[in-house]
Motif scaffolding. Structure first.
Motif, PDB file in Angstrom:
ATOM      1  N   TRP A  98       0.837  -1.207   0.000  1.00 12.67           N
ATOM      2  CA  TRP A  98       0.000   0.000   0.000  1.00 12.67           C
ATOM      3  C   TRP A  98       0.870   1.255   0.000  1.00 12.67           C
ATOM      4  CZ3 TRP A  98      -4.468  -1.279  -1.494  1.00 12.67           C
ATOM      5  CH2 TRP A  98      -5.137  -2.421  -1.013  1.00 12.67           C
ATOM      6  N   HIS A  99       0.572   2.163  -0.903  1.00 11.70           N
ATOM      7  CA  HIS A  99       1.317   3.430  -0.965  1.00 11.70           C
ATOM      8  C   HIS A  99       0.520   4.439  -1.789  1.00 11.70           C
ATOM      9  CE1 HIS A  99       2.197   1.693  -4.892  1.00 11.70           C
ATOM     10  NE2 HIS A  99       2.531   2.911  -5.299  1.00 11.70           N
ATOM     11  N   ASN A 103       4.477   9.639  -1.921  1.00 14.65           N
ATOM     12  CA  ASN A 103       4.742   9.351  -0.513  1.00 14.65           C
ATOM     13  C   ASN A 103       6.197   9.513  -0.058  1.00 14.65           C
ATOM     14  OD1 ASN A 103       5.850   7.182  -1.767  1.00 14.65           O
ATOM     15  ND2 ASN A 103       4.883   5.628  -0.479  1.00 14.65           N
ATOM     16  N   ARG A 104       7.001  10.202  -0.833  1.00 17.07           N
ATOM     17  CA  ARG A 104       8.378  10.511  -0.415  1.00 17.07           C
ATOM     18  C   ARG A 104       8.572  12.011  -0.591  1.00 17.07           C
ATOM     19  NH1 ARG A 104       8.220   6.052   0.875  1.00 17.07           N
ATOM     20  NH2 ARG A 104       9.469   4.208   0.386  1.00 17.07           N
ATOM     21  N   SER A 154      -2.971  10.752  -0.974  1.00 14.41           N
ATOM     22  CA  SER A 154      -3.445   9.659  -0.111  1.00 14.41           C
ATOM     23  C   SER A 154      -4.913   9.298  -0.343  1.00 14.41           C
ATOM     24  CB  SER A 154      -3.227  10.048   1.351  1.00 14.41           C
ATOM     25  OG  SER A 154      -3.928  11.251   1.588  1.00 14.41           O
ATOM     26  N   ILE A 157      -4.647   5.368  -2.242  1.00 12.30           N
ATOM     27  CA  ILE A 157      -3.669   4.388  -1.767  1.00 12.30           C
ATOM     28  C   ILE A 157      -3.898   3.091  -2.550  1.00 12.30           C
ATOM     29  CG2 ILE A 157      -2.871   3.071   0.251  1.00 12.30           C
ATOM     30  CD1 ILE A 157      -2.539   5.892   0.976  1.00 12.30           C
ATOM     31  N   SER A 159      -1.937  -0.809  -4.264  1.00 10.79           N
ATOM     32  CA  SER A 159      -0.876  -1.816  -4.165  1.00 10.79           C
ATOM     33  C   SER A 159      -0.921  -2.688  -5.420  1.00 10.79           C
ATOM     34  CB  SER A 159      -1.085  -2.688  -2.933  1.00 10.79           C
ATOM     35  OG  SER A 159      -2.245  -3.472  -3.110  1.00 10.79           O
TER      36      SER A 159
END
Ligand SMILES: O=C(O)CCC(=O)C(=O)O
Ligand SMILES: [Fe+2]
Length: 406
Positions: A98-99, A103-104, A154, A157, A159
């Protein structure tokens, strides 16, 4: 209209199957070891760096259509820049939990993602289903030609399940509102440098030039030792049923015996073998070989009518050539099983992958050259317009949009 809580869009048949195959050809003949385990990638800057700038042409209309669609659906007309364009393939063992795509800290500029599936679940690979954590659709089954678009934050999210067989291939783009992350500006500057000495009026051979050999060695963490793993170009050639040997007058065997830096030998002229036969044509380096065999794979069924003068002969392998083939294999395919795992698909018909006829292959070598020259000309004609507008687009007067999908 986008659902404000989970803004996302799935479009079926956005790309034609032939376009999917063309991008597959580019990835399988130009890709490098990627950024995560069992992942391979082809970026546009990598194409430019390896003397294959002409191969960015098939991307141009697709990028344009994707950007328009994202802008329209998410309501940000004329606001977006392409931040990244890349072909990405995942082989057995690759997955992502999940991301969100921003997200960085160094990915915060990413506002939207577009993932185009270039091959299909169940046919070309197993595993690799895409899931959204919340809201519909919860699962996307990759089908060649389909595209999924979503916001990179977000609210989306997601995967991807582990790949259990074959190679899953996508064209992935990220878009940003921040013009300082515009991929086009960087690509145009790089392109201008690389094409400085080329003119449209000369005829050119668009021959690939490999990047550092480390970029093709898998697994990457062992690149310095070359004690295990394989060269991915070599492995792909092998997976299609071919092997390599040197041109007649060349003896690189001593290099293979004594030097650790034998990897450079693949940058030199090579010949192809198939079974107990040598194909009597010389290639300038391993990427040249790989482009020819992948092009043949892509176009095999259409080449009967292609007129050309390139007749390739086949000769029986001598004992010393046979030894050379084996020694090259030992050097660049340390782990044959691993190569098989990465690049072949057990669900696929092996005959389909391995079919070969010499007339078809000769036609493919000639047709590949014509294909590259055509794209090269188009690229050189487009570049001045791209420079002026600081944007990569289909230049209407060149009629480049003719080949695009509607
Ligand atoms: O390939 C996909 O379906 C999605 C890949 C992904 O989530 C990513 O690269 O961030
Ligand atoms: Fe993602």
């Amino acid at each position: 209209m986008a659902n404000p809580e989970h803004p996302r869009l799935i479009i079926h048949d956005f790309l034609s199957l032939d376009l999917c195959k063309e991008l597959g050809f580019i990835h399988k003949s130009c890709g490098t070891v990627g950024y995560r385990p069992n992942v391979f990638s082809t970026t546009l800057s990598h194409l430019i760096a390896t003397n294959c700038a002409h191969l960015i042409m098939p991307f141009v209309p697709i990028r344009e259509r994707l950007k328009e669609k994202v802008e329209e659906f998410f309501g940000c007309v004329f606001e977006l820049f392409v931040e990244f364009t890349g072909l990405i393939s995942w082989s057995r063992g690759a997955s992502i939990g999940w991301h969100s795509d921003d997200n960085r800290p160094y990915l915060k500029q990413r506002d939207f993602a577009a993932v185009c599936y270039l091959n299909s679940y169940g046919k070309d690979f197993k595993g690799g289903l895409f899931h959204f954590q919340d809201w519909e659709p919860t699962t996307i089954v990759p089908v060649a030609g389909d595209v999924v678009m979503y916001t990179a934050d977000s609210r989306n999210i997601h995967s991807v399940d582990e790949i259990t067989d074959g190679e899953r291939l996508t064209l992935t783009l990220w878009f940003s509102r921040d013009g300082s992350h515009d991929e086009d500006a960087k690509l145009i500057s790089f392109l201008s440098q690389s094409q400085l000495h080329r003119s449209i009026h000369e005829s050119h051979l668009f021959l690939p030039l490999p990047a550092s050999t480390k970029m093709y060695w898998f697994p990457p963490e062992q690149a310095s030792t070359y004690e295990s793993g394989c060269d991915i170009c070599f492995a792909r050639i092998h997976a299609l049923g071919y092997n390599l040997c040197f041109p007649q007058d060349k003896s690189c065997l001593s290099a293979l015996d004594t030097s650790n830096d034998f990897s450079e030998t693949l940058m030199e002229p090579l010949r192809l073998t198939r079974g107990e036969e040598l194909l009597d044509v010389e290639f300038v380096n391993i990427l040249h070989v790989l482009q020819a065999v992948q092009f043949y794979c892509w176009k095999a069924s259409e080449l009967q009518t292609f007129e050309h003068e390139k007749k390739i002969n086949r000769l029986p392998l001598s004992q010393s050539q046979r030894e050379e083939v084996n020694r090259l294999k030992c050097a660049f395919l340390k782990d044959e099983q691993l190569a098989e795992t990465l690049f072949s698909c057990t669900t696929r018909d092996k005959c389909e992958q391995h079919c070969f006829n010499l007339a078809g292959f000769s036609a493919a070598v000639a047709a590949w050259e014509a294909y590259c020259n055509k794209l090269g000309k188009e690229m050189l004609m487009s570049l001045p317009y791209w420079k002026t507008h600081q944007s990569i687009f289909c230049v209407p007067s060149l009629g480049l949009e003719e080949g695009t999908e509607t």
